[in-house]
Scaffold this motif. Structure first.
Motif, PDB file in Angstrom:
ATOM      1  N   TYR A 368      25.377   1.657  33.837  1.00  0.00           N
ATOM      2  CA  TYR A 368      24.748   0.851  32.786  1.00  0.00           C
ATOM      3  C   TYR A 368      23.233   1.079  32.794  1.00  0.00           C
ATOM      4  CZ  TYR A 368      23.564  -3.297  30.031  1.00  0.00           C
ATOM      5  OH  TYR A 368      23.078  -4.137  29.064  1.00  0.00           O
ATOM      6  N   GLN A 372      20.653   2.704  30.082  1.00  0.00           N
ATOM      7  CA  GLN A 372      19.455   1.990  29.635  1.00  0.00           C
ATOM      8  C   GLN A 372      18.200   2.846  29.782  1.00  0.00           C
ATOM      9  OE1 GLN A 372      19.642  -0.766  28.006  1.00  0.00           O
ATOM     10  NE2 GLN A 372      21.852  -0.773  28.406  1.00  0.00           N
ATOM     11  N   ALA A 389      18.378  -3.752  35.282  1.00  0.00           N
ATOM     12  CA  ALA A 389      18.918  -3.255  34.017  1.00  0.00           C
ATOM     13  C   ALA A 389      18.837  -4.336  32.951  1.00  0.00           C
ATOM     14  CB  ALA A 389      20.366  -2.820  34.205  1.00  0.00           C
ATOM     15  N   THR A 392      15.412  -4.651  31.702  1.00  0.00           N
ATOM     16  CA  THR A 392      15.030  -3.570  30.795  1.00  0.00           C
ATOM     17  C   THR A 392      15.479  -3.898  29.375  1.00  0.00           C
ATOM     18  OG1 THR A 392      15.646  -2.136  32.619  1.00  0.00           O
ATOM     19  CG2 THR A 392      15.062  -1.048  30.570  1.00  0.00           C
ATOM     20  N   VAL A 393      16.688  -4.457  29.268  1.00  0.00           N
ATOM     21  CA  VAL A 393      17.226  -4.783  27.940  1.00  0.00           C
ATOM     22  C   VAL A 393      16.360  -5.865  27.284  1.00  0.00           C
ATOM     23  CG1 VAL A 393      19.212  -5.675  26.681  1.00  0.00           C
ATOM     24  CG2 VAL A 393      19.574  -4.168  28.633  1.00  0.00           C
TER      25      VAL A 393
END
Ligand SMILES: Nc1nc2c(ncn2[C@@H]2O[C@H](COP(=O)(O)OP(=O)(O)OP(=O)(O)O)[C@@H](O)[C@H]2O)c(=O)[nH]1
Length: 394
Positions: A368, A372, A389, A392-393
């Motif tokens: 995932y 990303q 992660a 980051t989103v």
């Protein structure tokens, strides 16, 4: 002792019934090629017996050639069951054998003794060859193999005994017909009747077994790529993982997802998309070792479990897979293109409380994150990765 001609007729009738049964089984199970040849072999046997009943006045050498030919067809069926090649000129080989042995029986036509010995020798030789075919079948069920061996060994021994009686025993060396050698011949025919029953039964059992194997394979294999499907992978992977943890050996897992696969389908068509999956599956097979467990997890997602492989070693392998894959040109009717893959990897801990799903979950977090961070890359799982992660989103 029963009359030899009567026994010949009973054997012919028994075999004809078997042929009818096997023909139905062969028609219903077309994918099992061997049963067709076993049916054909027994049918040739019936024809030979009928010719034998009609001799004299018909010459005996014709029926001898036909009956022994039946054994060649039965052997060929067993060869196919073992996985031999069907199209390796079956009819040509059989015709050549028929001509050679037909000629031999023709030349020996004036000697009942020697033609009977030749007949017996061919049956013994083919019985051995037929036993050997199933012996070569790796991983074959032992009980079935022993039944097969018993059946053909008894048959071969009966004919070996016949060979030596005609060679050495004065009671038979001078015999000029089956009637004159009724004692041994009637025993042969009685055993023949039992043999045909046993053989037919085994043919049905072997066919069922072959179908079961095919079903088991179908349930374990992804039909598009030929790789293990998820269910089959999990079965073997769980065992592999536990073995690694018990023995203190590293086990790593690569979880791979082809990048922008939806776009490939949209731009080049679903068929081209399928082609990419097949090509990637082959790419994985080419870049891994025999003990590695490769599977199509579903959709455009693949997984490889690597026994005896640390995270660093797995990373080297993953890098090779990724880098070589981006070089592969894929042909499509709408123009050639290249595809990339993102890979998440995790090494199993030695703690037996961590199971396959935990390991796959960690590899999934790494995958995932790789997606990303821009795709076409490899990320190894490390603590806090999921959090990073998600951040980051956001
Ligand atoms: N041709 C083909 N397509 C499939 C198959 N299985 C799944 N797909 C398609 O694969 C696509 C996966 O799309 P997404 O999950 O959005 O992923 P993606 O486009 O690869 O995007 P990223 O993974 O984020 O790079 C979907 O369009 C599915 O329909 C298959 O067996 N054959």
């Amino acid at each position: 002792m029963l009359d030899v001609k009567t026994l010949m007729l009973v054997l012919a009738f028994t075999t004809a019934l078997s042929v009818a049964g096997l023909a139905v089984a062969a028609a219903l199970n077309r994918q099992v090629r061997a049963i067709r040849y076993w049916t054909l072999g027994l049918a040739v046997f019936v024809a030979g017996l009928v010719l034998q009943v009609a001799s004299p006045p018909l010459p005996l050498w014709i029926s001898a050639a036909v009956i022994t030919q039946a054994y060649f067809v039965l052997w060929w069926g067993s060869r196919l069951y073992r996985g031999g090649n069907e199209f390796w000129g079956f009819s040509k080989v059989m015709l050549a054998i028929l001509l050679v042995q037909g000629l031999a029986f023709f030349l020996l036509r004036d000697s009942f003794r020697y033609s009977t010995m030749l007949h017996s020798a061919i049956v013994v030789g083919l019985s051995i060859l037929t036993i050997r075919e199933l012996r070569l079948l790796a991983g074959f069920q032992r009980s079935l193999f022993w039944l097969w061996t018993l059946l053909w060994s008894v048959h071969g021994l009966i004919y070996l005994r016949r060979f030596f009686l005609y060679l050495l025993d004065t009671a038979y060396t001078g015999a000029g017909s089956f009637q004159a050698a009724a004692e041994i011949e009637s025993l042969n025919y009685m055993e023949g009747i039992a043999f045909v029953y046993g053989f037919t039964l085994l043919c049905i059992v072997l066919t069922t077994r072959s179908l079961q194997d095919a079903l088991r394979l179908q349930a374990a294999i992804d039909p598009l790529t030929g790789l293990f499907n998820r269910r089959a992978f999990e079965e073997s992977a769980i065992r592999m993982l536990v073995a690694g943890q018990r023995n203190g050996r590293p086990v790593s897992l690569l979880l791979m997802d082809l990048d922008h696969f939806k776009a490939i389908n949209d731009d080049h068509g679903h068929k081209a998309g399928d082609g990419v999956l097949v090509k990637f599956a082959k790419h994985l097979v080419d870049h891994t070792r025999v003990p590695d467990l490769i599977c199509r997890f579903g959709g455009e997602e693949f997984v490889v479990l690597l026994p005896d492989t640390s995270q660093e070693q797995a990373r080297t392998l993953a890098e090779r897979i990724r880098a070589e894959w981006e070089k592969v040109a894929i042909q499509s009717s709408r123009g050639d293109f290249r595809a990339t893959v993102s890979i998440g990897l995790a090494e199993a801990t030695l703690d037996e409380r961590e199971n396959l799903y935990d390991l796959a979950d960690r590899a999934d977090q790494a995958l995932y994150a790789a997606k990303q961070q821009g795709r076409n890359r490899i990320l190894s799982w490390e603590r806090g990765l999921r959090l990073a992660a998600v951040e980051t989103v956001l």
